[in-house]
Motif scaffolding. Structure first.
Motif, PDB file in Angstrom:
ATOM      1  N   GLU A  27       0.825  -1.206   0.000  1.00  0.00           N
ATOM      2  CA  GLU A  27       0.000   0.000   0.000  1.00  0.00           C
ATOM      3  C   GLU A  27       0.861   1.258   0.000  1.00  0.00           C
ATOM      4  N   ALA A  28       1.906   1.296   0.809  1.00  0.00           N
ATOM      5  CA  ALA A  28       2.769   2.475   0.889  1.00  0.00           C
ATOM      6  C   ALA A  28       3.484   2.733  -0.437  1.00  0.00           C
ATOM      7  N   ILE A  29       3.930   1.668  -1.091  1.00  0.00           N
ATOM      8  CA  ILE A  29       4.630   1.824  -2.372  1.00  0.00           C
ATOM      9  C   ILE A  29       3.661   2.271  -3.461  1.00  0.00           C
ATOM     10  N   CYS A  30       2.488   1.672  -3.505  1.00  0.00           N
ATOM     11  CA  CYS A  30       1.503   2.048  -4.526  1.00  0.00           C
ATOM     12  C   CYS A  30       0.931   3.441  -4.291  1.00  0.00           C
ATOM     13  N   SER A  31       0.964   3.906  -3.055  1.00  0.00           N
ATOM     14  CA  SER A  31       0.529   5.279  -2.778  1.00  0.00           C
ATOM     15  C   SER A  31       1.455   6.269  -3.471  1.00  0.00           C
ATOM     16  N   LEU A  32       2.746   5.889  -3.632  1.00  0.00           N
ATOM     17  CA  LEU A  32       3.669   6.720  -4.397  1.00  0.00           C
ATOM     18  C   LEU A  32       3.415   6.574  -5.892  1.00  0.00           C
ATOM     19  N   THR A  33       3.390   5.352  -6.401  1.00  0.00           N
ATOM     20  CA  THR A  33       3.245   5.173  -7.850  1.00  0.00           C
ATOM     21  C   THR A  33       1.899   5.678  -8.363  1.00  0.00           C
ATOM     22  N   ASP A  34       0.887   5.755  -7.484  1.00  0.00           N
ATOM     23  CA  ASP A  34      -0.403   6.329  -7.885  1.00  0.00           C
ATOM     24  C   ASP A  34      -0.256   7.784  -8.328  1.00  0.00           C
ATOM     25  N   GLN A  35       0.798   8.449  -7.842  1.00  0.00           N
ATOM     26  CA  GLN A  35       0.990   9.875  -8.130  1.00  0.00           C
ATOM     27  C   GLN A  35       1.824  10.120  -9.387  1.00  0.00           C
ATOM     28  N   ILE A  36       2.347   9.054  -9.981  1.00  0.00           N
ATOM     29  CA  ILE A  36       3.213   9.195 -11.154  1.00  0.00           C
ATOM     30  C   ILE A  36       2.377   9.049 -12.419  1.00  0.00           C
ATOM     31  N   GLU A  37       2.375  10.082 -13.250  1.00  0.00           N
ATOM     32  CA  GLU A  37       1.477  10.137 -14.405  1.00  0.00           C
ATOM     33  C   GLU A  37       1.617   8.943 -15.336  1.00  0.00           C
ATOM     34  N   GLU A  38       2.880   8.544 -15.639  1.00  0.00           N
ATOM     35  CA  GLU A  38       3.068   7.453 -16.594  1.00  0.00           C
ATOM     36  C   GLU A  38       2.695   6.089 -16.022  1.00  0.00           C
ATOM     37  N   PHE A  39       2.440   6.025 -14.706  1.00  0.00           N
ATOM     38  CA  PHE A  39       2.054   4.763 -14.088  1.00  0.00           C
ATOM     39  C   PHE A  39       0.554   4.667 -13.835  1.00  0.00           C
ATOM     40  N   ILE A  40      -0.189   5.639 -14.295  1.00  0.00           N
ATOM     41  CA  ILE A  40      -1.623   5.654 -14.008  1.00  0.00           C
ATOM     42  C   ILE A  40      -2.287   4.384 -14.542  1.00  0.00           C
ATOM     43  N   SER A  41      -2.958   3.690 -13.643  1.00  0.00           N
ATOM     44  CA  SER A  41      -3.687   2.477 -14.008  1.00  0.00           C
ATOM     45  C   SER A  41      -4.738   2.256 -12.941  1.00  0.00           C
TER      46      SER A  41
ATOM     47  N   TYR B 110      12.942   0.382  -1.752  1.00  0.00           N
ATOM     48  CA  TYR B 110      12.392   1.738  -1.603  1.00  0.00           C
ATOM     49  C   TYR B 110      13.145   2.531  -0.545  1.00  0.00           C
ATOM     50  N   ILE B 111      12.989   3.857  -0.625  1.00  0.00           N
ATOM     51  CA  ILE B 111      13.502   4.795   0.380  1.00  0.00           C
ATOM     52  C   ILE B 111      12.298   5.445   1.039  1.00  0.00           C
ATOM     53  N   GLU B 112      12.337   5.539   2.336  1.00  0.00           N
ATOM     54  CA  GLU B 112      11.223   6.083   3.110  1.00  0.00           C
ATOM     55  C   GLU B 112      11.692   7.294   3.911  1.00  0.00           C
ATOM     56  N   GLN B 113      10.805   8.255   4.047  1.00  0.00           N
ATOM     57  CA  GLN B 113      11.095   9.426   4.880  1.00  0.00           C
ATOM     58  C   GLN B 113       9.836   9.829   5.634  1.00  0.00           C
ATOM     59  N   ASN B 114       9.957   9.913   6.925  1.00  0.00           N
ATOM     60  CA  ASN B 114       8.818  10.264   7.788  1.00  0.00           C
ATOM     61  C   ASN B 114       7.595   9.389   7.515  1.00  0.00           C
ATOM     62  N   GLY B 115       7.851   8.102   7.358  1.00  0.00           N
ATOM     63  CA  GLY B 115       6.761   7.161   7.158  1.00  0.00           C
ATOM     64  C   GLY B 115       6.163   7.140   5.767  1.00  0.00           C
ATOM     65  N   GLN B 116       6.773   7.879   4.816  1.00  0.00           N
ATOM     66  CA  GLN B 116       6.259   7.967   3.446  1.00  0.00           C
ATOM     67  C   GLN B 116       7.309   7.439   2.467  1.00  0.00           C
ATOM     68  N   VAL B 117       6.901   6.584   1.532  1.00  0.00           N
ATOM     69  CA  VAL B 117       7.809   6.108   0.489  1.00  0.00           C
ATOM     70  C   VAL B 117       8.044   7.238  -0.500  1.00  0.00           C
ATOM     71  N   ILE B 118       9.326   7.602  -0.691  1.00  0.00           N
ATOM     72  CA  ILE B 118       9.632   8.736  -1.571  1.00  0.00           C
ATOM     73  C   ILE B 118      10.384   8.315  -2.846  1.00  0.00           C
ATOM     74  N   ALA B 119      10.863   7.088  -2.902  1.00  0.00           N
ATOM     75  CA  ALA B 119      11.513   6.580  -4.118  1.00  0.00           C
ATOM     76  C   ALA B 119      11.433   5.065  -4.114  1.00  0.00           C
TER      77      ALA B 119
ATOM     78  N   ALA C 207       9.011   0.166 -12.899  1.00  0.00           N
ATOM     79  CA  ALA C 207       8.370   1.007 -11.875  1.00  0.00           C
ATOM     80  C   ALA C 207       9.374   1.827 -11.081  1.00  0.00           C
ATOM     81  N   VAL C 208      10.304   2.484 -11.793  1.00  0.00           N
ATOM     82  CA  VAL C 208      11.254   3.387 -11.139  1.00  0.00           C
ATOM     83  C   VAL C 208      10.546   4.726 -10.925  1.00  0.00           C
ATOM     84  N   ALA C 209      10.452   5.150  -9.679  1.00  0.00           N
ATOM     85  CA  ALA C 209       9.664   6.352  -9.386  1.00  0.00           C
ATOM     86  C   ALA C 209      10.228   7.130  -8.204  1.00  0.00           C
ATOM     87  N   THR C 210      10.082   8.452  -8.273  1.00  0.00           N
ATOM     88  CA  THR C 210      10.441   9.344  -7.172  1.00  0.00           C
ATOM     89  C   THR C 210       9.268  10.280  -6.912  1.00  0.00           C
TER      90      THR C 210
END
Length: 265
Positions: free
Chosen positions: A144-158, A180-189, A205-208
């Motif tokens: 869920e935490a990883i997909c919460s990031l990729t949900d925000q990436i335009e080319e990954f919209i699905s 993945y890299i996490e900061q303050n409980g949020q996946v950022i890359a 699925a390389v994303a920042t």
């Protein structure tokens, strides 16, 4: 002659595919991970009439087809098999082979990407992998935490449900991994692999996170993936069509080896 392949054909199939393991990483990975007896996957092979040697193969994985040949092959025969399938959605593979099949199909859209592989770790990979950021390996509980990031990436919209199911299945079956890299409980890359086999794996699925770009975070995650895979004797591969992304991957040591074409029906 084209016929369906089964377990008895594993040795000649792998012998053919090993001629070009990077290009064939999807077929190799699917056979190693799933075998031949699956409802979502089928394999056909073309055998030469003069000596019975396997010289071409066609994979169906759900609605996607992937042909490979190491020389002239029955492109019309492969196209006929695809058209007979009610699940036919797309065909992909090396540009030369797909182009031959495309002459016998009605294509809606086409996309071409560069195909690259990392044959040798560069000093840049070692430097990036030694990042001060803590890079973690994902488990199913991180989906869920990883997909919460990729949900925000335009080319990954699905479909959000599909992306979560796909990642969860990959992690559960061991057919890929995600770091993945996490900061303050949020996946950022993040960066993942798919179609992992004994020889290679595809980086996907390389994303920042948009708020953390320009810091080289994705490069650090990809470098860690590459270092671990090369340590295991596997060759990292990837697709790209963004020139800027290409510069980053080349800096890490990736070399272009051809074009990958995707045709949508």
């Amino acid at each position: 002659m084209i016929r369906k392949l089964g377990e008895a054909d594993r040795e000649p199939l792998m012998s053919l595919l090993s001629n070009d393991p990077a290009i064939n990483l999807f077929i190799i990975g699917d056979v190693e991970n799933f075998g031949f007896e699956q409802d979502f996957m089928e394999l056909w092979g073309e055998f030469r009439e003069n000596d019975g040697r396997l010289n071409a193969v066609l994979l169906r994985f759900f609605g996607s087809f992937l042909p490979y040949a190491d020389g002239p092959f029955d492109a019309a025969g492969f196209a006929a098999l695809m058209k007979r399938s009610q699940k036919f959605e797309m065909v992909s593979g090396s540009a030369k082979v797909v182009r031959a099949v495309a002459e016998h199909l009605s294509i809606r859209t086409e996309k071409q990407m560069r195909f690259a592989e990392l044959r040798k770790l560069s000093s840049t990979v070692h430097t990036a992998a030694a990042s001060a950021h803590v890079i973690q390996k994902a488990t199913v509980s991180d989906v869920e935490a990883i997909c919460s990031l990729t949900d925000q990436i335009e080319e990954f919209i699905s479909n959000p449900d599909d992306s979560r199911k796909s990642l969860r299945k990959t992690l559960e079956t061991g057919t890929g991994r995600t770091y993945y890299i996490e900061q303050n409980g949020q996946v950022i890359a993040t960066a993942s692999t798919s179609a992992e086999s004994s020889m290679s794996a595809m980086i996907v699925a390389v994303a920042t996170h948009p708020a953390f770009r320009g810091q080289g975070l994705a490069s650090q995650v990809v470098a860690r993936l590459c270092t671990d895979m090369k340590t295991e004797g596997k060759t990292p591969c990837l697709f790209y069509d963004n020139p800027q992304a290409g510069l980053i991957y080349h800096k890490l040591g990736f070399q272009d080896i051809g074009f990958w074409t995707m045709l949508y029906i």
